[in-house]
Scaffold this motif. Structure first.
Motif, PDB file in Angstrom:
ATOM      1  N   SER A 172     -51.383 -47.304 -63.253  1.00 19.58           N
ATOM      2  CA  SER A 172     -52.000 -47.199 -61.930  1.00 19.58           C
ATOM      3  C   SER A 172     -53.155 -46.204 -61.946  1.00 19.58           C
ATOM      4  CB  SER A 172     -50.955 -46.776 -60.896  1.00 19.58           C
ATOM      5  OG  SER A 172     -49.927 -47.740 -60.796  1.00 19.58           O
ATOM      6  N   TRP A 173     -52.935 -45.061 -62.571  1.00 17.45           N
ATOM      7  CA  TRP A 173     -53.979 -44.030 -62.585  1.00 17.45           C
ATOM      8  C   TRP A 173     -55.159 -44.430 -63.464  1.00 17.45           C
ATOM      9  CZ3 TRP A 173     -49.706 -39.808 -63.336  1.00 17.45           C
ATOM     10  CH2 TRP A 173     -49.099 -39.570 -62.091  1.00 17.45           C
ATOM     11  N   LEU A 174     -54.894 -45.106 -64.554  1.00 17.61           N
ATOM     12  CA  LEU A 174     -55.995 -45.572 -65.396  1.00 17.61           C
ATOM     13  C   LEU A 174     -56.826 -46.623 -64.652  1.00 17.61           C
ATOM     14  CD1 LEU A 174     -57.450 -45.555 -68.108  1.00 17.61           C
ATOM     15  CD2 LEU A 174     -55.804 -47.264 -68.923  1.00 17.61           C
ATOM     16  N   SER A 175     -56.150 -47.512 -63.941  1.00 16.01           N
ATOM     17  CA  SER A 175     -56.864 -48.525 -63.161  1.00 16.01           C
ATOM     18  C   SER A 175     -57.684 -47.876 -62.051  1.00 16.01           C
ATOM     19  CB  SER A 175     -55.864 -49.516 -62.556  1.00 16.01           C
ATOM     20  OG  SER A 175     -55.130 -50.182 -63.562  1.00 16.01           O
ATOM     21  N   ALA A 176     -57.120 -46.821 -61.449  1.00 11.35           N
ATOM     22  CA  ALA A 176     -57.865 -46.109 -60.413  1.00 11.35           C
ATOM     23  C   ALA A 176     -59.133 -45.486 -61.000  1.00 11.35           C
ATOM     24  CB  ALA A 176     -56.982 -45.035 -59.784  1.00 11.35           C
ATOM     25  N   GLY A 220     -57.533 -45.175 -54.150  1.00 11.50           N
ATOM     26  CA  GLY A 220     -56.531 -44.352 -53.478  1.00 11.50           C
ATOM     27  C   GLY A 220     -55.177 -45.029 -53.436  1.00 11.50           C
ATOM     28  N   LEU A 221     -55.184 -46.350 -53.226  1.00 10.38           N
ATOM     29  CA  LEU A 221     -53.924 -47.089 -53.225  1.00 10.38           C
ATOM     30  C   LEU A 221     -53.237 -46.997 -54.578  1.00 10.38           C
ATOM     31  CD1 LEU A 221     -51.898 -49.030 -51.903  1.00 10.38           C
ATOM     32  CD2 LEU A 221     -53.386 -50.924 -52.617  1.00 10.38           C
ATOM     33  N   LEU A 222     -54.004 -47.142 -55.651  1.00 10.25           N
ATOM     34  CA  LEU A 222     -53.434 -47.057 -56.995  1.00 10.25           C
ATOM     35  C   LEU A 222     -52.946 -45.637 -57.305  1.00 10.25           C
ATOM     36  CD1 LEU A 222     -56.024 -49.264 -58.893  1.00 10.25           C
ATOM     37  CD2 LEU A 222     -53.600 -49.772 -58.575  1.00 10.25           C
ATOM     38  N   VAL A 223     -53.678 -44.644 -56.827  1.00 10.66           N
ATOM     39  CA  VAL A 223     -53.231 -43.259 -57.018  1.00 10.66           C
ATOM     40  C   VAL A 223     -51.891 -43.051 -56.323  1.00 10.66           C
ATOM     41  CG1 VAL A 223     -53.703 -40.853 -56.406  1.00 10.66           C
ATOM     42  CG2 VAL A 223     -55.522 -42.270 -57.364  1.00 10.66           C
ATOM     43  N   ALA A 233     -63.135 -36.689 -58.612  1.00 12.92           N
ATOM     44  CA  ALA A 233     -63.096 -35.578 -59.577  1.00 12.92           C
ATOM     45  C   ALA A 233     -61.660 -35.176 -59.895  1.00 12.92           C
ATOM     46  CB  ALA A 233     -63.872 -34.384 -59.021  1.00 12.92           C
ATOM     47  N   TYR A 234     -60.851 -35.031 -58.845  1.00  6.78           N
ATOM     48  CA  TYR A 234     -59.441 -34.697 -59.082  1.00  6.78           C
ATOM     49  C   TYR A 234     -58.752 -35.800 -59.883  1.00  6.78           C
ATOM     50  CZ  TYR A 234     -59.323 -30.649 -55.938  1.00  6.78           C
ATOM     51  OH  TYR A 234     -59.507 -29.412 -55.350  1.00  6.78           O
ATOM     52  N   GLY A 235     -59.125 -37.044 -59.626  1.00  8.32           N
ATOM     53  CA  GLY A 235     -58.520 -38.152 -60.353  1.00  8.32           C
ATOM     54  C   GLY A 235     -58.829 -38.109 -61.837  1.00  8.32           C
ATOM     55  N   PHE A 236     -60.094 -37.834 -62.181  1.00 13.34           N
ATOM     56  CA  PHE A 236     -60.449 -37.763 -63.600  1.00 13.34           C
ATOM     57  C   PHE A 236     -59.792 -36.572 -64.282  1.00 13.34           C
ATOM     58  CE2 PHE A 236     -64.272 -40.327 -62.237  1.00 13.34           C
ATOM     59  CZ  PHE A 236     -63.893 -41.465 -62.924  1.00 13.34           C
ATOM     60  N   LEU A 237     -59.661 -35.454 -63.574  1.00 10.94           N
ATOM     61  CA  LEU A 237     -58.945 -34.313 -64.135  1.00 10.94           C
ATOM     62  C   LEU A 237     -57.466 -34.659 -64.349  1.00 10.94           C
ATOM     63  CD1 LEU A 237     -60.468 -31.354 -62.079  1.00 10.94           C
ATOM     64  CD2 LEU A 237     -60.793 -31.822 -64.526  1.00 10.94           C
ATOM     65  N   GLY A 238     -56.891 -35.384 -63.385  1.00 11.63           N
ATOM     66  CA  GLY A 238     -55.501 -35.810 -63.536  1.00 11.63           C
ATOM     67  C   GLY A 238     -55.307 -36.718 -64.725  1.00 11.63           C
ATOM     68  N   LEU A 239     -56.272 -37.616 -64.952  1.00  9.60           N
ATOM     69  CA  LEU A 239     -56.164 -38.522 -66.097  1.00  9.60           C
ATOM     70  C   LEU A 239     -56.261 -37.743 -67.406  1.00  9.60           C
ATOM     71  CD1 LEU A 239     -55.861 -41.511 -66.832  1.00  9.60           C
ATOM     72  CD2 LEU A 239     -58.368 -41.653 -66.924  1.00  9.60           C
ATOM     73  N   TYR A 295     -53.440 -35.491 -58.965  1.00  7.70           N
ATOM     74  CA  TYR A 295     -53.538 -36.785 -58.288  1.00  7.70           C
ATOM     75  C   TYR A 295     -53.132 -36.680 -56.818  1.00  7.70           C
ATOM     76  CZ  TYR A 295     -54.867 -39.696 -62.211  1.00  7.70           C
ATOM     77  OH  TYR A 295     -55.587 -40.285 -63.236  1.00  7.70           O
ATOM     78  N   ALA A 296     -52.204 -35.767 -56.503  1.00 12.72           N
ATOM     79  CA  ALA A 296     -51.879 -35.535 -55.094  1.00 12.72           C
ATOM     80  C   ALA A 296     -53.096 -34.975 -54.355  1.00 12.72           C
ATOM     81  CB  ALA A 296     -50.692 -34.585 -54.985  1.00 12.72           C
ATOM     82  N   ALA A 297     -53.791 -34.033 -55.015  1.00 12.49           N
ATOM     83  CA  ALA A 297     -55.017 -33.498 -54.420  1.00 12.49           C
ATOM     84  C   ALA A 297     -56.076 -34.588 -54.289  1.00 12.49           C
ATOM     85  CB  ALA A 297     -55.545 -32.347 -55.273  1.00 12.49           C
ATOM     86  N   SER A 298     -56.132 -35.490 -55.253  1.00  6.36           N
ATOM     87  CA  SER A 298     -57.075 -36.598 -55.195  1.00  6.36           C
ATOM     88  C   SER A 298     -56.791 -37.495 -53.995  1.00  6.36           C
ATOM     89  CB  SER A 298     -57.007 -37.411 -56.489  1.00  6.36           C
ATOM     90  OG  SER A 298     -57.803 -38.572 -56.414  1.00  6.36           O
ATOM     91  N   LEU A 299     -55.508 -37.798 -53.778  1.00  3.35           N
ATOM     92  CA  LEU A 299     -55.144 -38.674 -52.664  1.00  3.35           C
ATOM     93  C   LEU A 299     -55.459 -38.010 -51.330  1.00  3.35           C
ATOM     94  CD1 LEU A 299     -53.886 -41.362 -51.870  1.00  3.35           C
ATOM     95  CD2 LEU A 299     -51.644 -40.247 -51.906  1.00  3.35           C
ATOM     96  N   VAL A 300     -55.151 -36.723 -51.204  1.00  7.20           N
ATOM     97  CA  VAL A 300     -55.441 -36.000 -49.962  1.00  7.20           C
ATOM     98  C   VAL A 300     -56.944 -35.986 -49.700  1.00  7.20           C
ATOM     99  CG1 VAL A 300     -55.380 -33.736 -48.858  1.00  7.20           C
ATOM    100  CG2 VAL A 300     -53.363 -34.587 -50.048  1.00  7.20           C
TER     101      VAL A 300
END
Length: 319
Positions: A71-75, A89-92, A152-158, A135-140
């Motif tokens: 899910s996170w890679l697809s996001a 955001g849905l995938l996150v 940015a938060y998503g890429f850091l999470g990945l 990823y929680a920060a990314s979703l918020v």
């Protein structure tokens, strides 16, 4: 005269050097022991074997992590295209929802490992926890309309997930956590019957260690005369079953408590997810002989067959 050729200096891989050092670092052992006791004390009941993956035949944690990672890679792929933040955001969110049960399964497996494995596993868990936080920060951020921060938060999470993946791979493939430590037995033991000692050498009800083709074998003779033989090294982490306890037709590993049925090696309780290779037995001229069960027409372990030396016995239910 020409100059002598320069020798190439071979240096150790830096990543492997760091991982090997992490395995030997004892400073977190007190925390590890506290966490291990806490995980073992969880009132999971039969759910513990479910989380170990005994029903699947191997650990279930690697299967469960596919959902959050995928899910996170697809996001991340969608985040490379403008205007797809809602779908990302849905995938996150899907990944965050799936991370919790995967983490629980991982902790349950982690609590039954050796200290060097647990040291690597703890950092693996911390890396994945950091990924969940990012990823929680990314979703918020996405919910609040801050799409740039969300990406940015998503890429850091990945990135944190990638670090966790490296550590998880080291656990699985370098440290063999979750691997079947009895898998090589059928490839090492030669075909045919092997004499392992006289009947008098096997006191009734006591586990005895013998060797066949340099493979340790556990032998237990029942009071009624039936003789059972299993591979002696536990499939979970190669614990010595000959030092375990025998009760109700089963043997319990002294290291992590896995329980195996003596008649066929079936793993009736985890953390072991694979059965023990089992042997047919017979008594010839007062001597015990064994033959690997899958050879020469024998049945594979786990089929509920009896040994050749005796009839079926009513074993206690350890499930």
């Amino acid at each position: 005269m020409s100059a002598p050729p320069r020798r190439r200096v071979l240096r150790q891989n830096r990543v492997l050097w760091l991982l090997d050092r992490l395995e030997r670092e004892p400073r977190a052992d007190a925390l590890i022991d506290t966490l291990r006791r806490g995980v073992r004390a969880l009132p999971l009941g039969r759910g513990r074997d479910l989380l170990h993956g005994r029903w699947l035949g191997h650990p279930v944690h690697p299967l469960m992590v596919q959902v959050p990672i995928g899910s996170w890679l697809s996001a991340a792929v969608l985040d490379l295209r403008p205007g797809r933040s809602r779908e990302s955001g849905l995938l996150v969110g899907v990944g965050l929802g799936a991370a919790a049960p995967a983490a629980v399964a991982g902790w349950v497996d982690w609590a039954e490992l050796h200290h060097p494995q647990q040291r690597v596993g703890l950092v693996h868990a911390l890396s994945n926890t950091a990924a969940v936080g990012l990823y929680a920060a990314s979703l918020v951020s996405r919910v609040k309309g801050r799409e740039g921060a969300g990406r940015a938060y998503g890429f850091l999470g990945l990135t944190a997930v990638g670090v966790g993946g490296v550590l998880g791979g080291h656990l699985a493939y370098r440290q063999a956590s979750g691997a079947n430590h009895a898998e090589e037995v059928p490839h090492v033991v030669s075909a045919g019957w092997h004499r392992i000692g006289s009947v008098d050498e096997f006191p009734a009800g006591e586990p005895v260690r013998r060797s066949v083709d340099d493979v340790p074998v556990l032998v237990v003779r029942e009071s009624g005369g039936a003789v059972h033989a299993l591979a002696e090294r536990c499939s979970h982490l190669a614990g010595p079953l000959s030092e375990g306890t025998v009760e109700d037709g089963c043997v319990r590993c002294p290291w992590h408590g896995s329980v195996f049925r003596l008649s066929d090696g079936w793993n009736v309780r985890g953390p072991a997810t694979a059965p023990q290779p089992s042997f047919e037995t017979r008594i010839t001229g007062g001597h015990v002989e064994v033959r690997l069960r899958h050879q020469n027409g024998g049945e594979p372990a786990g089929q509920g067959r009896t040994t050749r030396s005796g009839a079926a016995h009513g074993h206690g239910d350890h499930d």
